[in-house]
Design a protein around this motif. Structure first.
Motif, PDB file in Angstrom:
ATOM      1  N   THR A 101       0.856  -1.183   0.000  1.00 30.53           N
ATOM      2  CA  THR A 101       0.000   0.000   0.000  1.00 30.53           C
ATOM      3  C   THR A 101       0.889   1.229   0.000  1.00 30.53           C
ATOM      4  OG1 THR A 101      -1.703  -1.181   1.251  1.00 30.53           O
ATOM      5  CG2 THR A 101      -1.850   1.226   1.189  1.00 30.53           C
ATOM      6  N   PHE A 102       0.698   2.113  -0.968  1.00 29.62           N
ATOM      7  CA  PHE A 102       1.548   3.283  -1.127  1.00 29.62           C
ATOM      8  C   PHE A 102       0.887   4.511  -0.513  1.00 29.62           C
ATOM      9  CE2 PHE A 102       2.775   0.364  -4.457  1.00 29.62           C
ATOM     10  CZ  PHE A 102       4.154   0.474  -4.484  1.00 29.62           C
ATOM     11  N   GLU A 110       2.296  -5.875   3.586  1.00 32.83           N
ATOM     12  CA  GLU A 110       1.771  -6.935   4.434  1.00 32.83           C
ATOM     13  C   GLU A 110       2.371  -8.280   4.003  1.00 32.83           C
ATOM     14  OE1 GLU A 110      -2.536  -6.959   4.527  1.00 32.83           O
ATOM     15  OE2 GLU A 110      -2.541  -4.836   3.979  1.00 32.83           O
ATOM     16  N   ASN A 111       2.532  -9.173   4.973  1.00 31.93           N
ATOM     17  CA  ASN A 111       3.020 -10.529   4.740  1.00 31.93           C
ATOM     18  C   ASN A 111       4.443 -10.569   4.202  1.00 31.93           C
ATOM     19  OD1 ASN A 111       0.640 -11.781   5.657  1.00 31.93           O
ATOM     20  ND2 ASN A 111      -0.339 -11.495   3.672  1.00 31.93           N
ATOM     21  N   VAL A 112       5.316  -9.799   4.848  1.00 33.19           N
ATOM     22  CA  VAL A 112       6.752  -9.940   4.611  1.00 33.19           C
ATOM     23  C   VAL A 112       7.211 -11.168   5.391  1.00 33.19           C
ATOM     24  CG1 VAL A 112       9.033  -8.904   4.897  1.00 33.19           C
ATOM     25  CG2 VAL A 112       7.061  -7.466   4.328  1.00 33.19           C
ATOM     26  N   GLU A 128       5.138 -10.596   8.683  1.00 38.63           N
ATOM     27  CA  GLU A 128       5.182  -9.266   9.294  1.00 38.63           C
ATOM     28  C   GLU A 128       4.649  -8.193   8.349  1.00 38.63           C
ATOM     29  OE1 GLU A 128       9.228 -10.350  11.866  1.00 38.63           O
ATOM     30  OE2 GLU A 128       9.318  -8.862  10.260  1.00 38.63           O
ATOM     31  N   THR A 129       4.227  -7.094   8.928  1.00 38.45           N
ATOM     32  CA  THR A 129       3.866  -5.900   8.167  1.00 38.45           C
ATOM     33  C   THR A 129       4.958  -4.876   8.398  1.00 38.45           C
ATOM     34  OG1 THR A 129       1.483  -6.311   8.344  1.00 38.45           O
ATOM     35  CG2 THR A 129       2.179  -4.056   7.867  1.00 38.45           C
ATOM     36  N   ARG A 130       5.568  -4.411   7.309  1.00 39.88           N
ATOM     37  CA  ARG A 130       6.689  -3.480   7.417  1.00 39.88           C
ATOM     38  C   ARG A 130       6.436  -2.249   6.543  1.00 39.88           C
ATOM     39  NH1 ARG A 130      12.299  -7.081   7.249  1.00 39.88           N
ATOM     40  NH2 ARG A 130      11.796  -8.477   9.006  1.00 39.88           N
ATOM     41  N   THR A 131       7.013  -1.146   6.968  1.00 37.31           N
ATOM     42  CA  THR A 131       6.888   0.105   6.220  1.00 37.31           C
ATOM     43  C   THR A 131       8.273   0.588   5.808  1.00 37.31           C
ATOM     44  OG1 THR A 131       4.852   0.736   7.361  1.00 37.31           O
ATOM     45  CG2 THR A 131       6.086   2.497   6.277  1.00 37.31           C
ATOM     46  N   ASP A 199      12.517 -10.871   4.518  1.00 39.18           N
ATOM     47  CA  ASP A 199      13.745 -10.430   5.157  1.00 39.18           C
ATOM     48  C   ASP A 199      14.916 -11.190   4.527  1.00 39.18           C
ATOM     49  OD1 ASP A 199      15.892 -10.733   7.465  1.00 39.18           O
ATOM     50  OD2 ASP A 199      14.616  -9.052   8.033  1.00 39.18           O
ATOM     51  N   GLU A 200      16.060 -10.525   4.395  1.00 41.37           N
ATOM     52  CA  GLU A 200      17.222 -11.204   3.805  1.00 41.37           C
ATOM     53  C   GLU A 200      17.635 -12.412   4.624  1.00 41.37           C
ATOM     54  OE1 GLU A 200      19.709  -7.899   1.226  1.00 41.37           O
ATOM     55  OE2 GLU A 200      20.429  -8.445   3.219  1.00 41.37           O
ATOM     56  N   HIS A 201      17.522 -12.317   5.923  1.00 40.70           N
ATOM     57  CA  HIS A 201      17.896 -13.446   6.762  1.00 40.70           C
ATOM     58  C   HIS A 201      17.107 -14.688   6.376  1.00 40.70           C
ATOM     59  CE1 HIS A 201      16.902 -16.052  10.226  1.00 40.70           C
ATOM     60  NE2 HIS A 201      18.205 -15.995  10.443  1.00 40.70           N
TER      61      HIS A 201
END
Length: 333
Positions: A101-102, A110-112, A128-131, A199-201
């Motif tokens: 969402t921009f 959502e859903n990272v 996770e949800t990230r901004t 996430d890169e990890h």
């Protein structure tokens, strides 16, 4: 004499085309047709027999070959109409689709995926949800991950933000429970296309530590505006797939050809090259085009870009992304 030679050449060429087309259509029925092999096998064989009969009885031969292609066209129309789906019994690691969402320069996703792994199959699920602030993108990186033959690799693109965040996206097959990847089935309509936004990890650590893959990291020579445009284009496709699923294809919609499509969308895609398919050599292609660091001989660059042991050592460290980039060519600390 010249006319006969031209007809002979046309006949040979059309024969090859028809043979390849019939073989593809038979395989499409075999792979994507009825699940019961006792039905699919006779249907595939029947198609081949019908095409051979048509080519044999219709004269002249050129006309017979042309008529023989019609059953293939019918199969192709059926095959292209097979719908992809977002509502199957998915494996846990691909169970959710991301959505972006921009809001101005900020994007909320959502859903990272940020799973914590104890092994490849034993993990804690974390969605996770990230901004992210798109104005803070400072670079974009490419990971090449080799699981076996060095001619082929898996590609992952990751964005580097100046606040220390990283966002990785891997283009993969979306598998159902009990389903495994098959290179042959990947050419047909067996797997949906899936963008792992993670996430890169999660993405890199999983491949290096638990799948035993060799992972290489290259900083792409892209400006911040280009990196930003690329991420936006990716996220638009993520949203599109969440609403309108598409099929993965090992030739036309795979982890590398799809990346090229995104770069073309933002006006920086290069010309076609065989190394886009044999993508284990993709770093060599990028080096030749000056799209990754060229201050070192390629062999030295490649050796220093191998971050496998760094990724293993970083483990679950919160500074995983920083640690795998230590000493990486072309990436300033």
């Amino acid at each position: 004499m010249l006319g006969r030679a031209v007809r002979l050449l046309a006949t040979l060429l059309l024969s090859v085309i028809v043979a390849v087309a019939v073989a593809w259509a038979a395989m499409a029925i075999w792979v994507d047709g009825p699940h019961q092999r006792v039905i699919a096998a006779p249907m595939a064989a029947g198609l081949v027999i019908v095409c051979i009969i048509l080519a044999a009885i219709v004269r002249p031969l050129l006309r017979g070959l042309t008529v023989a292609i019609f059953p293939v066209i019918i199969v192709a129309l059926w095959w292209t109409a097979i719908p992809a789906s977002n509502t199957r019994d998915w494996t846990p690691e691909v169970a959710r689709t991301a959505r972006a969402t921009f809001n101005g320069s900020r994007v909320t996703i959502e859903n990272v995926r940020n799973f914590r792994y104890r092994s490849e199959t034993d993990y804690d699920q974390r969605w996770e949800t990230r901004t992210y602030d798109l104005d803070r993108i400072k670079g974009v990186d490419l990971f090449l991950s080799y699981w076996g033959p060095t001619e082929i690799a898996h590609t992952i693109v990751s964005w580097d933000f100046d606040d220390g965040q990283h966002l990785a996206i891997s283009i993969e097959t979306r598998k159902e429970k009990g389903e495994s990847y098959s290179a042959l089935r990947g050419f047909f309509r067996q797997y949906e296309l899936y963008y792992v936004v993670a996430d890169e990890h999660d993405l890199v650590g999983l491949r290096a530590k638990y799948r035993g893959e060799q992972v290489y990291l290259y900083r792409l020579r892209a400006t911040a505006p280009q990196a930003r445009a690329l991420l936006i284009d990716y996220l638009h496709e993520v949203n599109q797939l969440a609403d309108h699923p598409e099929w993965y294809n090992a030739l036309t919609q795979n982890c590398t050809t799809t990346i090229r499509g995104h770069t073309q969308n933002i006006g920086v895609g290069g010309s076609l090259d065989w190394r886009l398919l044999a993508n284990g050599h993709l770093d060599e292609l990028l080096y030749e085009r000056g799209q990754i660091d060229t201050s070192l001989p390629f062999a030295d660059l490649r050796a220093r870009s191998n971050i496998t042991e760094k990724a293993k050592a970083a483990g679950d460290s919160p500074d995983f992304s920083a640690r795998i980039r230590q000493g990486a060519p072309g990436i300033s600390s």
